[in-house]
Design a protein around this motif. Sequence first.
Motif, PDB file in Angstrom:
ATOM      1  N   ILE A  71      47.493  38.255  26.188  1.00 24.56           N
ATOM      2  CA  ILE A  71      48.398  37.242  26.740  1.00 24.56           C
ATOM      3  C   ILE A  71      47.639  36.305  27.675  1.00 24.56           C
ATOM      4  CG2 ILE A  71      50.361  36.908  28.321  1.00 24.56           C
ATOM      5  CD1 ILE A  71      51.541  39.501  27.123  1.00 24.56           C
ATOM      6  N   LEU A  72      46.730  36.863  28.471  1.00 25.82           N
ATOM      7  CA  LEU A  72      46.009  36.071  29.469  1.00 25.82           C
ATOM      8  C   LEU A  72      44.859  35.257  28.873  1.00 25.82           C
ATOM      9  CD1 LEU A  72      45.823  38.742  32.320  1.00 25.82           C
ATOM     10  CD2 LEU A  72      47.399  36.808  32.145  1.00 25.82           C
ATOM     11  N   ALA A  73      44.414  35.615  27.697  1.00 24.46           N
ATOM     12  CA  ALA A  73      43.215  35.000  27.112  1.00 24.46           C
ATOM     13  C   ALA A  73      43.309  33.481  27.005  1.00 24.46           C
ATOM     14  CB  ALA A  73      42.934  35.602  25.741  1.00 24.46           C
ATOM     15  N   GLY A  74      44.445  32.949  26.690  1.00 25.26           N
ATOM     16  CA  GLY A  74      44.562  31.510  26.481  1.00 25.26           C
ATOM     17  C   GLY A  74      44.818  30.703  27.739  1.00 25.26           C
ATOM     18  N   HIS A  75      44.788  31.338  28.878  1.00 27.95           N
ATOM     19  CA  HIS A  75      45.091  30.644  30.129  1.00 27.95           C
ATOM     20  C   HIS A  75      43.822  30.248  30.871  1.00 27.95           C
ATOM     21  CE1 HIS A  75      49.412  31.304  29.911  1.00 27.95           C
ATOM     22  NE2 HIS A  75      49.136  32.516  29.460  1.00 27.95           N
ATOM     23  N   LEU A  80      45.412  31.484  35.880  1.00 30.76           N
ATOM     24  CA  LEU A  80      45.264  32.895  36.228  1.00 30.76           C
ATOM     25  C   LEU A  80      45.318  33.104  37.736  1.00 30.76           C
ATOM     26  CD1 LEU A  80      42.539  34.177  33.738  1.00 30.76           C
ATOM     27  CD2 LEU A  80      45.006  34.534  33.657  1.00 30.76           C
ATOM     28  N   LEU A  81      44.766  32.184  38.496  1.00 31.06           N
ATOM     29  CA  LEU A  81      44.834  32.300  39.959  1.00 31.06           C
ATOM     30  C   LEU A  81      46.277  32.189  40.451  1.00 31.06           C
ATOM     31  CD1 LEU A  81      41.626  30.312  40.944  1.00 31.06           C
ATOM     32  CD2 LEU A  81      42.034  32.777  41.242  1.00 31.06           C
ATOM     33  N   ARG A  82      47.055  31.322  39.813  1.00 34.90           N
ATOM     34  CA  ARG A  82      48.481  31.237  40.165  1.00 34.90           C
ATOM     35  C   ARG A  82      49.194  32.542  39.796  1.00 34.90           C
ATOM     36  NH1 ARG A  82      51.407  26.482  37.689  1.00 34.90           N
ATOM     37  NH2 ARG A  82      53.002  27.070  39.193  1.00 34.90           N
ATOM     38  N   LEU A  83      48.876  33.088  38.631  1.00 35.63           N
ATOM     39  CA  LEU A  83      49.459  34.369  38.228  1.00 35.63           C
ATOM     40  C   LEU A  83      49.029  35.488  39.178  1.00 35.63           C
ATOM     41  CD1 LEU A  83      49.134  34.284  34.349  1.00 35.63           C
ATOM     42  CD2 LEU A  83      51.245  34.664  35.622  1.00 35.63           C
ATOM     43  N   LYS A  84      47.774  35.449  39.601  1.00 36.05           N
ATOM     44  CA  LYS A  84      47.262  36.443  40.557  1.00 36.05           C
ATOM     45  C   LYS A  84      48.041  36.370  41.862  1.00 36.05           C
ATOM     46  CE  LYS A  84      44.095  38.764  43.079  1.00 36.05           C
ATOM     47  NZ  LYS A  84      44.996  39.308  44.090  1.00 36.05           N
ATOM     48  N   ALA A  85      48.297  35.152  42.348  1.00 38.67           N
ATOM     49  CA  ALA A  85      49.072  34.992  43.583  1.00 38.67           C
ATOM     50  C   ALA A  85      50.495  35.523  43.395  1.00 38.67           C
ATOM     51  CB  ALA A  85      49.099  33.519  44.006  1.00 38.67           C
ATOM     52  N   LEU A  86      51.078  35.256  42.248  1.00 36.38           N
ATOM     53  CA  LEU A  86      52.419  35.755  41.950  1.00 36.38           C
ATOM     54  C   LEU A  86      52.418  37.280  41.851  1.00 36.38           C
ATOM     55  CD1 LEU A  86      55.337  34.974  41.275  1.00 36.38           C
ATOM     56  CD2 LEU A  86      54.631  34.767  38.890  1.00 36.38           C
ATOM     57  N   ALA A  87      51.408  37.840  41.202  1.00 39.53           N
ATOM     58  CA  ALA A  87      51.295  39.291  41.079  1.00 39.53           C
ATOM     59  C   ALA A  87      51.095  39.945  42.441  1.00 39.53           C
ATOM     60  CB  ALA A  87      50.139  39.655  40.151  1.00 39.53           C
ATOM     61  N   ASP A  88      50.321  39.303  43.309  1.00 37.78           N
ATOM     62  CA  ASP A  88      50.109  39.829  44.650  1.00 37.78           C
ATOM     63  C   ASP A  88      51.414  39.814  45.447  1.00 37.78           C
ATOM     64  OD1 ASP A  88      48.437  40.745  46.886  1.00 37.78           O
ATOM     65  OD2 ASP A  88      48.873  38.762  47.727  1.00 37.78           O
ATOM     66  N   LEU A  89      52.156  38.725  45.353  1.00 40.80           N
ATOM     67  CA  LEU A  89      53.462  38.637  46.022  1.00 40.80           C
ATOM     68  C   LEU A  89      54.389  39.729  45.501  1.00 40.80           C
ATOM     69  CD1 LEU A  89      55.592  37.208  47.796  1.00 40.80           C
ATOM     70  CD2 LEU A  89      56.037  35.706  45.836  1.00 40.80           C
ATOM     71  N   ALA A 156      53.367  47.303  39.376  1.00 39.75           N
ATOM     72  CA  ALA A 156      53.121  45.971  39.957  1.00 39.75           C
ATOM     73  C   ALA A 156      51.644  45.803  40.281  1.00 39.75           C
ATOM     74  CB  ALA A 156      53.971  45.778  41.215  1.00 39.75           C
ATOM     75  N   ARG A 157      51.026  46.841  40.797  1.00 40.02           N
ATOM     76  CA  ARG A 157      49.589  46.774  41.105  1.00 40.02           C
ATOM     77  C   ARG A 157      48.745  46.733  39.829  1.00 40.02           C
ATOM     78  NH1 ARG A 157      48.648  44.721  45.973  1.00 40.02           N
ATOM     79  NH2 ARG A 157      49.923  45.764  47.514  1.00 40.02           N
ATOM     80  N   GLN A 158      49.212  47.368  38.759  1.00 39.64           N
ATOM     81  CA  GLN A 158      48.495  47.319  37.490  1.00 39.64           C
ATOM     82  C   GLN A 158      48.436  45.886  36.963  1.00 39.64           C
ATOM     83  OE1 GLN A 158      46.897  50.260  37.598  1.00 39.64           O
ATOM     84  NE2 GLN A 158      47.191  50.491  35.434  1.00 39.64           N
ATOM     85  N   ILE A 159      49.550  45.169  37.042  1.00 37.35           N
ATOM     86  CA  ILE A 159      49.576  43.780  36.584  1.00 37.35           C
ATOM     87  C   ILE A 159      48.602  42.953  37.408  1.00 37.35           C
ATOM     88  CG2 ILE A 159      50.990  41.690  36.398  1.00 37.35           C
ATOM     89  CD1 ILE A 159      53.393  43.552  35.813  1.00 37.35           C
ATOM     90  N   GLU A 160      48.643  43.133  38.716  1.00 41.25           N
ATOM     91  CA  GLU A 160      47.733  42.395  39.597  1.00 41.25           C
ATOM     92  C   GLU A 160      46.276  42.734  39.261  1.00 41.25           C
ATOM     93  OE1 GLU A 160      47.181  41.511  44.328  1.00 41.25           O
ATOM     94  OE2 GLU A 160      47.878  43.489  43.732  1.00 41.25           O
ATOM     95  N   SER A 161      45.986  43.993  39.059  1.00 41.04           N
ATOM     96  CA  SER A 161      44.621  44.413  38.745  1.00 41.04           C
ATOM     97  C   SER A 161      44.149  43.852  37.413  1.00 41.04           C
ATOM     98  CB  SER A 161      44.533  45.943  38.708  1.00 41.04           C
ATOM     99  OG  SER A 161      44.815  46.476  39.974  1.00 41.04           O
ATOM    100  N   LEU A 162      45.038  43.788  36.441  1.00 46.09           N
ATOM    101  CA  LEU A 162      44.680  43.237  35.135  1.00 46.09           C
ATOM    102  C   LEU A 162      44.285  41.763  35.249  1.00 46.09           C
ATOM    103  CD1 LEU A 162      44.460  43.474  32.058  1.00 46.09           C
ATOM    104  CD2 LEU A 162      46.895  42.881  31.954  1.00 46.09           C
ATOM    105  N   ILE A 163      45.040  41.012  36.031  1.00 50.25           N
ATOM    106  CA  ILE A 163      44.709  39.597  36.222  1.00 50.25           C
ATOM    107  C   ILE A 163      43.377  39.468  36.952  1.00 50.25           C
ATOM    108  CG2 ILE A 163      45.450  37.427  37.303  1.00 50.25           C
ATOM    109  CD1 ILE A 163      48.380  38.486  36.878  1.00 50.25           C
ATOM    110  N   GLU A 164      43.163  40.287  37.975  1.00 56.49           N
ATOM    111  CA  GLU A 164      41.878  40.274  38.692  1.00 56.49           C
ATOM    112  C   GLU A 164      40.729  40.614  37.757  1.00 56.49           C
ATOM    113  OE1 GLU A 164      41.875  42.829  42.100  1.00 56.49           O
ATOM    114  OE2 GLU A 164      43.400  41.649  43.125  1.00 56.49           O
TER     115      GLU A 164
END
Length: 181
Positions: A71-75, A80-89, A156-164
């Motif tokens: 899912i993240l490959a095409g971004h 991804l940084l915006r998604l990371k900020a959202l995942a962190d929140l 929630a932390r797994q999603i954040e870690s995946l984006i990182e």
Amino acid sequence: MTAQPISASIDAATADPNAQLWETWSALARIFTFKRMVGHLTRSKSGWGIYSVDVVSTLKAMPMAVEGQQILAGHSDSELLRLKALADLNARRNDSIWKMAALIYVSGPLSLFLAGLQLSPAYVKEVLKLGSIGFVLFFFTMLASLAVYYSNNWRARQIESLIELTLIERGNLSFVTSNPS
């Protein structure tokens, strides 16, 4: 000045500049379900890897993460940084809910029990003799509820870690604020 109707020719991306962000977020959240988490932790080889020192490799091998990376490959990195900020929140909010639930679920019943012992110890002893099944059910219900809160926090932390991890593999470390020692 009169209000002008929005023309039908405006596409969805123009109407909502965050539509792609939320679409991607929803897709990631649908992957990391409670059922899949339990299955992963109990039946998969990478699930048992959480008991080793290298949990980053287990994240990468996890079926949910493989789907998430697709899912993240095409971004772009900025997306991804915006998604990371959202995942962190999201992870911080989940952590707060977990802490609040744990505090209330542990301190509330314990405080009531201790207050009851102070006010009417004979009554509390009688209730304990008669209602042991009720207390067991209450205890296991609270325990199950806390497990759900904690699993939400973990997911929630797994999603954040995946984006990182995706950003790290691309060489983008702009999200790192300090140098670990």
